[in-house]
Design a protein around this motif. Structure first.
Motif, PDB file in Angstrom:
ATOM      1  N   UNK A 124       0.816  -1.214   0.000  1.00  0.00           N
ATOM      2  CA  UNK A 124       0.000   0.000   0.000  1.00  0.00           C
ATOM      3  C   UNK A 124       0.851   1.265   0.000  1.00  0.00           C
ATOM      4  N   UNK A 125       0.273   2.348  -0.531  1.00  0.00           N
ATOM      5  CA  UNK A 125       0.871   3.687  -0.387  1.00  0.00           C
ATOM      6  C   UNK A 125       2.299   3.758  -0.903  1.00  0.00           C
ATOM      7  N   UNK A 126       2.459   3.344  -2.159  1.00  0.00           N
ATOM      8  CA  UNK A 126       3.720   3.522  -2.855  1.00  0.00           C
ATOM      9  C   UNK A 126       3.432   4.186  -4.193  1.00  0.00           C
ATOM     10  N   UNK A 149      -0.583   3.652  -8.240  1.00  0.00           N
ATOM     11  CA  UNK A 149      -0.949   4.236  -9.532  1.00  0.00           C
ATOM     12  C   UNK A 149      -1.147   3.137 -10.572  1.00  0.00           C
ATOM     13  N   UNK A 150      -1.587   1.985 -10.111  1.00  0.00           N
ATOM     14  CA  UNK A 150      -1.699   0.821 -10.988  1.00  0.00           C
ATOM     15  C   UNK A 150      -2.737   1.051 -12.087  1.00  0.00           C
ATOM     16  N   UNK A 151      -2.360   0.682 -13.309  1.00  0.00           N
ATOM     17  CA  UNK A 151      -3.280   0.817 -14.435  1.00  0.00           C
ATOM     18  C   UNK A 151      -3.826  -0.536 -14.894  1.00  0.00           C
ATOM     19  N   UNK A 169      -7.738  -0.612  -3.727  1.00  0.00           N
ATOM     20  CA  UNK A 169      -8.387   0.688  -3.623  1.00  0.00           C
ATOM     21  C   UNK A 169      -7.459   1.825  -4.054  1.00  0.00           C
ATOM     22  N   UNK A 170      -8.054   2.864  -4.597  1.00  0.00           N
ATOM     23  CA  UNK A 170      -7.302   4.076  -4.948  1.00  0.00           C
ATOM     24  C   UNK A 170      -6.146   3.797  -5.904  1.00  0.00           C
ATOM     25  N   UNK A 171      -6.502   3.253  -7.064  1.00  0.00           N
ATOM     26  CA  UNK A 171      -5.555   3.087  -8.150  1.00  0.00           C
ATOM     27  C   UNK A 171      -6.177   3.672  -9.420  1.00  0.00           C
ATOM     28  N   UNK A 194     -11.418   3.591  -8.214  1.00  0.00           N
ATOM     29  CA  UNK A 194     -10.668   3.308  -9.432  1.00  0.00           C
ATOM     30  C   UNK A 194     -11.422   3.933 -10.609  1.00  0.00           C
ATOM     31  N   UNK A 195     -11.164   3.446 -11.825  1.00  0.00           N
ATOM     32  CA  UNK A 195     -11.814   3.979 -13.030  1.00  0.00           C
ATOM     33  C   UNK A 195     -12.636   2.887 -13.721  1.00  0.00           C
TER      34      UNK A 195
END
Length: 204
Positions: A124-126, A149-151, A169-171, A194-195
Protein backbone atom coordinates in the motif's frame (compact mmCIF):
# COMPACT_ATOMS: atom_id res chain seq x y z
CA UNK A 1 24.16 -13.97 25.84
CA UNK A 2 21.07 -16.10 25.36
CA UNK A 3 18.82 -13.19 24.47
CA UNK A 4 16.33 -14.15 21.75
CA UNK A 5 13.76 -11.35 21.86
CA UNK A 6 14.48 -7.62 22.03
CA UNK A 7 11.93 -4.80 21.90
CA UNK A 8 13.32 -1.28 21.53
CA UNK A 9 10.37 0.28 19.75
CA UNK A 10 9.17 3.81 20.52
CA UNK A 11 12.47 5.31 21.53
CA UNK A 12 14.83 7.89 19.99
CA UNK A 13 17.44 5.69 18.30
CA UNK A 14 18.94 7.06 15.09
CA UNK A 15 20.73 3.78 14.35
CA UNK A 16 20.80 0.22 15.59
CA UNK A 17 23.35 0.15 18.46
CA UNK A 18 26.43 -1.89 17.58
CA UNK A 19 26.08 -4.05 20.69
CA UNK A 20 22.91 -5.58 19.22
CA UNK A 21 24.83 -7.12 16.34
CA UNK A 22 26.64 -9.33 18.85
CA UNK A 23 23.39 -10.99 19.97
CA UNK A 24 23.88 -14.10 17.89
CA UNK A 25 20.82 -15.88 19.31
CA UNK A 26 18.38 -13.07 18.55
CA UNK A 27 15.14 -14.25 16.93
CA UNK A 28 13.00 -11.12 17.26
CA UNK A 29 14.11 -7.50 16.93
CA UNK A 30 11.62 -4.66 17.06
CA UNK A 31 12.98 -1.14 16.57
CA UNK A 32 9.87 0.39 15.09
CA UNK A 33 8.88 3.96 15.89
CA UNK A 34 12.37 5.36 16.27
CA UNK A 35 14.43 7.83 14.22
CA UNK A 36 16.66 5.32 12.41
CA UNK A 37 18.09 6.75 9.20
CA UNK A 38 20.43 3.96 8.07
CA UNK A 39 20.25 0.19 8.31
CA UNK A 40 23.77 -1.07 8.91
CA UNK A 41 25.35 -3.79 6.78
CA UNK A 42 26.10 -5.51 10.09
CA UNK A 43 22.46 -6.57 10.25
CA UNK A 44 23.67 -9.72 8.47
CA UNK A 45 25.32 -10.83 11.72
CA UNK A 46 21.89 -11.62 13.20
CA UNK A 47 21.75 -14.96 11.41
CA UNK A 48 18.95 -16.39 13.54
CA UNK A 49 16.56 -13.48 13.13
CA UNK A 50 12.99 -14.59 12.34
CA UNK A 51 11.14 -11.32 12.87
CA UNK A 52 12.44 -7.84 12.08
CA UNK A 53 10.22 -4.80 12.65
CA UNK A 54 11.59 -1.43 11.56
CA UNK A 55 8.43 0.46 10.66
CA UNK A 56 8.00 4.17 11.30
CA UNK A 57 11.62 5.18 10.94
CA UNK A 58 13.51 7.22 8.32
CA UNK A 59 15.39 4.47 6.51
CA UNK A 60 15.99 5.33 2.85
CA UNK A 61 17.71 2.17 1.59
CA UNK A 62 18.26 -1.50 2.40
CA UNK A 63 21.77 -2.97 2.43
CA UNK A 64 22.43 -5.94 0.17
CA UNK A 65 23.64 -7.80 3.26
CA UNK A 66 20.06 -7.95 4.53
CA UNK A 67 19.52 -10.87 2.15
CA UNK A 68 21.84 -12.99 4.30
CA UNK A 69 19.14 -13.22 6.97
CA UNK A 70 17.93 -16.45 5.45
CA UNK A 71 15.83 -17.44 8.48
CA UNK A 72 13.79 -14.24 8.31
CA UNK A 73 10.05 -14.94 8.19
CA UNK A 74 8.52 -11.53 8.89
CA UNK A 75 9.99 -8.25 7.69
CA UNK A 76 7.93 -5.14 8.39
CA UNK A 77 9.44 -1.85 7.24
CA UNK A 78 6.41 0.21 6.31
CA UNK A 79 6.40 3.98 6.79
CA UNK A 80 10.01 4.74 5.95
CA UNK A 81 11.68 6.53 3.03
CA UNK A 82 12.55 3.58 0.80
CA UNK A 83 12.69 4.13 -2.96
CA UNK A 84 13.98 0.72 -4.07
CA UNK A 85 14.15 -2.91 -2.95
CA UNK A 86 17.42 -4.81 -3.53
CA UNK A 87 17.22 -7.39 -6.31
CA UNK A 88 18.76 -10.04 -4.04
CA UNK A 89 15.61 -9.96 -1.87
CA UNK A 90 14.94 -13.39 -3.40
CA UNK A 91 17.50 -14.88 -0.98
CA UNK A 92 14.99 -14.42 1.86
CA UNK A 93 13.41 -17.72 0.94
CA UNK A 94 11.64 -18.19 4.29
CA UNK A 95 9.81 -14.87 4.20
CA UNK A 96 6.09 -15.23 5.04
CA UNK A 97 5.19 -11.59 5.67
CA UNK A 98 6.71 -8.67 3.76
CA UNK A 99 5.38 -5.18 4.46
CA UNK A 100 6.88 -2.24 2.57
CA UNK A 101 3.75 -0.08 2.60
CA UNK A 102 3.93 3.68 2.88
CA UNK A 103 7.27 4.25 1.20
CA UNK A 104 8.16 5.81 -2.19
CA UNK A 105 8.83 2.66 -4.19
CA UNK A 106 8.11 2.73 -7.93
CA UNK A 107 9.17 -0.77 -8.97
CA UNK A 108 9.76 -4.18 -7.47
CA UNK A 109 12.60 -6.46 -8.59
CA UNK A 110 11.47 -9.39 -10.74
CA UNK A 111 13.18 -11.64 -8.20
CA UNK A 112 10.34 -11.08 -5.73
CA UNK A 113 8.48 -13.74 -7.72
CA UNK A 114 10.71 -16.42 -6.17
CA UNK A 115 9.64 -15.75 -2.55
CA UNK A 116 7.36 -18.77 -2.73
CA UNK A 117 6.61 -18.97 1.02
CA UNK A 118 5.07 -15.49 1.10
CA UNK A 119 1.59 -15.42 2.64
CA UNK A 120 1.16 -11.67 3.04
CA UNK A 121 2.50 -8.96 0.76
CA UNK A 122 1.77 -5.36 1.81
CA UNK A 123 2.47 -2.77 -0.89
CA UNK A 124 0.00 0.00 0.00
CA UNK A 125 0.87 3.69 -0.39
CA UNK A 126 3.72 3.52 -2.85
CA UNK A 127 4.16 4.68 -6.46
CA UNK A 128 3.60 1.45 -8.40
CA UNK A 129 2.27 1.82 -11.95
CA UNK A 130 3.04 -1.78 -12.89
CA UNK A 131 4.03 -4.90 -11.00
CA UNK A 132 6.41 -7.70 -11.94
CA UNK A 133 4.97 -11.18 -12.32
CA UNK A 134 3.83 -12.58 -9.00
CA UNK A 135 2.48 -15.83 -10.42
CA UNK A 136 4.94 -18.06 -8.53
CA UNK A 137 3.73 -16.78 -5.15
CA UNK A 138 1.24 -19.61 -4.90
CA UNK A 139 1.04 -19.49 -1.09
CA UNK A 140 0.00 -15.84 -1.05
CA UNK A 141 -3.19 -15.27 0.93
CA UNK A 142 -3.27 -11.48 1.27
CA UNK A 143 -2.17 -8.92 -1.30
CA UNK A 144 -2.52 -5.23 -0.44
CA UNK A 145 -2.01 -2.66 -3.21
CA UNK A 146 -4.11 0.31 -2.07
CA UNK A 147 -3.11 3.86 -2.93
CA UNK A 148 -0.77 3.29 -5.83
CA UNK A 149 -0.95 4.24 -9.53
CA UNK A 150 -1.70 0.82 -10.99
CA UNK A 151 -3.28 0.82 -14.43
CA UNK A 152 -3.69 -2.94 -14.84
CA UNK A 153 -3.48 -6.30 -13.08
CA UNK A 154 -2.04 -9.32 -14.87
CA UNK A 155 -4.24 -12.23 -15.97
CA UNK A 156 -1.64 -14.38 -14.22
CA UNK A 157 -3.21 -13.45 -10.90
CA UNK A 158 -5.27 -16.60 -11.43
CA UNK A 159 -2.19 -18.58 -10.38
CA UNK A 160 -2.57 -17.28 -6.81
CA UNK A 161 -5.11 -19.91 -5.89
CA UNK A 162 -4.74 -19.44 -2.12
CA UNK A 163 -5.51 -15.72 -2.29
CA UNK A 164 -8.19 -14.76 0.24
CA UNK A 165 -7.91 -10.98 0.20
CA UNK A 166 -7.06 -8.65 -2.68
CA UNK A 167 -7.13 -4.91 -2.00
CA UNK A 168 -6.75 -2.48 -4.90
CA UNK A 169 -8.39 0.69 -3.62
CA UNK A 170 -7.30 4.08 -4.95
CA UNK A 171 -5.56 3.09 -8.15
CA UNK A 172 -6.12 3.86 -11.86
CA UNK A 173 -7.64 0.55 -12.93
CA UNK A 174 -10.16 0.74 -15.78
CA UNK A 175 -10.56 -3.02 -16.10
CA UNK A 176 -9.90 -6.24 -14.23
CA UNK A 177 -8.43 -9.52 -15.48
CA UNK A 178 -11.12 -11.90 -16.72
CA UNK A 179 -9.54 -14.63 -14.57
CA UNK A 180 -10.27 -12.92 -11.26
CA UNK A 181 -13.42 -15.01 -10.79
CA UNK A 182 -11.30 -18.15 -10.85
CA UNK A 183 -9.67 -17.28 -7.52
CA UNK A 184 -11.83 -19.76 -5.67
CA UNK A 185 -10.68 -18.83 -2.13
CA UNK A 186 -11.03 -15.07 -2.61
CA UNK A 187 -13.54 -13.78 -0.09
CA UNK A 188 -12.61 -10.11 0.13
CA UNK A 189 -12.07 -7.80 -2.85
CA UNK A 190 -11.52 -4.04 -2.46
CA UNK A 191 -11.87 -1.93 -5.62
CA UNK A 192 -13.13 1.44 -4.38
CA UNK A 193 -11.83 4.60 -6.06
CA UNK A 194 -10.67 3.31 -9.43
CA UNK A 195 -11.81 3.98 -13.03
CA UNK A 196 -13.82 0.79 -13.53
CA UNK A 197 -16.81 0.73 -15.89
CA UNK A 198 -17.37 -3.04 -16.06
CA UNK A 199 -16.76 -6.19 -14.05
CA UNK A 200 -15.71 -9.66 -15.17
CA UNK A 201 -17.76 -12.65 -14.09
CA UNK A 202 -16.98 -13.36 -10.42
CA UNK A 203 -18.89 -16.66 -10.33
CA UNK A 204 -16.90 -19.59 -11.71
Amino acid sequence: TKMEVLYLDNNKFTLIPSCIFKLSQLHVLDMSNNQIVTLSQRIEQLKRLHILHLYNNKIDSLPLELANLTKLQEFVIHSNKLKTIPSNINLLQNLHVFDISNNSIKTLPDSINTLIKLKELHLNNNLFVNLPDLDNLTNLQMLYLNNNKLISISENIVKLQKLKLLSLQNNNLNSLPSTIGELVKLYELHLSHNQLIAMPNLEK
